[in-house]
Design an enzyme around this catalytic site. Structure first.
Site, short mmCIF file in Angstrom:
data_model
loop_
_atom_site.label_atom_id
_atom_site.label_comp_id
_atom_site.label_asym_id
_atom_site.label_seq_id
_atom_site.Cartn_x
_atom_site.Cartn_y
_atom_site.Cartn_z
N TYR A 102 -9.15 13.85 3.83
CA TYR A 102 -8.34 14.06 5.02
C TYR A 102 -8.70 15.41 5.64
O TYR A 102 -8.43 16.45 5.07
CB TYR A 102 -6.86 14.01 4.70
CG TYR A 102 -6.37 12.71 4.11
CD1 TYR A 102 -7.09 11.52 4.27
CD2 TYR A 102 -5.19 12.65 3.38
CE1 TYR A 102 -6.65 10.34 3.72
CE2 TYR A 102 -4.74 11.47 2.83
CZ TYR A 102 -5.47 10.31 3.00
OH TYR A 102 -5.02 9.14 2.44
N HIS A 152 -9.85 7.23 -4.75
CA HIS A 152 -9.44 6.80 -3.41
C HIS A 152 -10.02 5.44 -3.04
O HIS A 152 -9.31 4.58 -2.50
CB HIS A 152 -9.89 7.86 -2.40
CG HIS A 152 -9.14 7.84 -1.12
ND1 HIS A 152 -9.09 8.92 -0.27
CD2 HIS A 152 -8.41 6.89 -0.52
CE1 HIS A 152 -8.34 8.64 0.79
NE2 HIS A 152 -7.93 7.39 0.66
N SER A 191 0.83 3.03 4.63
CA SER A 191 1.04 2.31 5.89
C SER A 191 2.15 1.28 5.79
O SER A 191 2.00 0.13 6.23
CB SER A 191 -0.26 1.64 6.37
OG SER A 191 -1.25 2.59 6.65
N LEU A 241 4.67 1.07 7.46
CA LEU A 241 5.16 0.76 8.81
C LEU A 241 4.05 0.13 9.67
O LEU A 241 4.10 0.18 10.89
CB LEU A 241 5.69 2.03 9.49
CG LEU A 241 6.97 2.58 8.85
CD1 LEU A 241 7.30 3.95 9.42
CD2 LEU A 241 8.14 1.62 9.07
N GLY A 242 3.06 -0.44 9.00
CA GLY A 242 1.99 -1.11 9.74
C GLY A 242 1.29 -0.17 10.70
O GLY A 242 1.04 -0.53 11.85
N ARG A 243 0.97 1.02 10.21
CA ARG A 243 0.31 2.06 11.03
C ARG A 243 1.09 2.35 12.30
O ARG A 243 0.52 2.65 13.36
CB ARG A 243 -1.13 1.67 11.33
CG ARG A 243 -1.95 1.44 10.06
CD ARG A 243 -3.43 1.38 10.31
NE ARG A 243 -4.17 1.09 9.08
CZ ARG A 243 -4.52 1.98 8.16
NH1 ARG A 243 -4.19 3.25 8.34
NH2 ARG A 243 -5.18 1.63 7.08
N GLY A 244 2.41 2.25 12.20
CA GLY A 244 3.29 2.58 13.31
C GLY A 244 3.75 1.39 14.13
O GLY A 244 4.75 1.48 14.85
N PHE A 245 3.07 0.24 13.98
CA PHE A 245 3.42 -0.92 14.80
C PHE A 245 4.83 -1.42 14.50
O PHE A 245 5.55 -1.83 15.41
CB PHE A 245 2.41 -2.05 14.57
CG PHE A 245 2.65 -3.25 15.43
CD1 PHE A 245 2.09 -3.33 16.69
CD2 PHE A 245 3.46 -4.31 14.99
CE1 PHE A 245 2.33 -4.44 17.51
CE2 PHE A 245 3.70 -5.41 15.79
CZ PHE A 245 3.14 -5.47 17.06
N GLY A 298 6.11 -1.50 17.97
CA GLY A 298 5.56 -2.70 18.57
C GLY A 298 4.37 -2.39 19.46
O GLY A 298 3.72 -1.35 19.34
#
Length: 349
Positions: free
Chosen positions: A65, A131, A210, A212-216, A220
């Site tokens: 990272y 990783h 992830s 949260l689905g990479r923020g989706f 949405g």
């Protein structure tokens, strides 16, 4: 002084490793994967707020990272609070020649660990993950070197990320694996078929990234409108136009359930992960205090078996469309990776 709210703790794996029930993924704080990261002077207070004020003590970083800068950031942030923190970092993705390469050979494992210890400015790493799995090196060889690092006191517990069920078994036979990190959320559930059952059979903790689905699952389709040009999510199949509209239909159904529960869709998605078992500690990432506190609020969302079934029925009926990575990362070893037999390594050396 105000009472510090507790997020609860759980045992990760069978070796006595205790972590906060929800962790904090630190990648986005200094990695360019989601666009230009915020300044360090904003992220250090965020991490300290999570630890001291909110009881989120399970921190996740990696040498890749940045690369390297995220470990330095986390090291600065935990200064003075090391004893409160369960620190996880990773090795395995090398950019030594300017191109990404997956490595698990013993010399690299040791050198990577020494470098991470220095950047983090700590004497010992609590949880050290491979990783990504090097398909050129038998997992027994990589795990064997990690075992030596445990014996030397440089790391406490061993983890794997994106390993196949058989690779996990082989590694666990060399030294107990404490945790497996994998992508797991309402829109990525392939690990439920074989990998998660294998972890539970062996007493290995599960760390969903992830969640949260990479923020989706928080925003949405409107999330895509605000993504920066250099945000790698734009290239992921689930975010492409041909899939985004259909995925948003499923998101709206999740929103309806969340509304009835009096929570945000992101909190509902995180609560679903938390209800998978007391061996699961998800690591949602954020760069904003507001989002951190919203994520913590998911721990207060209680779902009945009927509600869990309703959520899963929506996902299975409406579906989420698009592969996890597609062609974007075809030159890297990403998912459910296998390694050659140990005999091949013995013959090679």
């Amino acid at each position: 002084m105000a009472k510090i709210p507790s997020v609860g703790r759980l045992h990760l794996g069978s070796q006595g490793f205790q972590v906060s029930a929800q962790g904090l993924g630190c990648m986005g704080m200094s990695s360019g994967s989601y666009g230009t990261p915020p300044p360090e002077e904003e992220m250090i207070p965020l991490i300290r707020h999570a630890i001291i004020s909110k009881g989120i003590t399970f921190l996740d970083t990696s040498d890749v990272y940045g690369p390297f800068t995220n470990e330095v950031l986390v090291g600065k942030a935990i200064k003075g609070n090391r004893e409160k923190v369960q620190l996880a970092t990773k090795f395995g993705v090398s950019f030594a020649d300017g191109k990404p390469d997956i490595r698990g050979d013993p010399g690299y494992v040791r050198a990577a660990c020494e470098a991470s210890l220095k950047r983090l400015d700590v004497d010992c790493i609590d949880l050290y993950y491979q990783h990504r799995i090097d398909t050129k090196v038998p997992i027994e060889v990589t795990t064997g070197e990690m075992k030596k690092l445990v014996e030397e006191g440089k790391i406490k517990y061993i983890g794997l990320s994106e390993a196949s069920a058989s690779t996990i078994r082989r590694a666990h036979a060399v030294h107990p694996i404490t945790a497996v990190q994998l992508e797991w959320s309402l829109w990525t559930r392939d690990a439920e078929e074989e990998i998660i059952p294998t972890c539970r059979e062996l007493g290995i903790g599960i760390v969903p990234y992830s969640p949260l689905g990479r923020g989706f699952l928080s925003s949405g389709a409107k999330l895509v409108e605000n993504l920066k040009d250099n945000d790698f999510r734009k290239a992921l199949p689930k975010f492409r136009a041909e899939n985004l509209e259909r995925n948003n239909v499923t998101f709206e159904k999740i929103c309806e359930i969340a509304s009835r529960k009096g929570c945000s869709p992101g909190q509902l998605a995180l609560a679903w992960i938390h209800h998978q078992g007391n061996d699961v500690s998800p690591i949602p990432g954020t760069t904003k205090v507001k989002n951190l506190e919203e994520n913590i609020g998911a721990l207060s969302v209680k779902l009945t078996p009927k509600e869990m079934k309703e959520i899963e029925n929506v996902v299975s009926t409406c579906g989420f469309f698009g592969d996890r990575y597609g062609e974007v990362f075809k030159n890297l070893t990403w998912m459910n990776s296998e390694t050659p037999p140990l005999s091949s390594w013995k013959n090679a050396v």
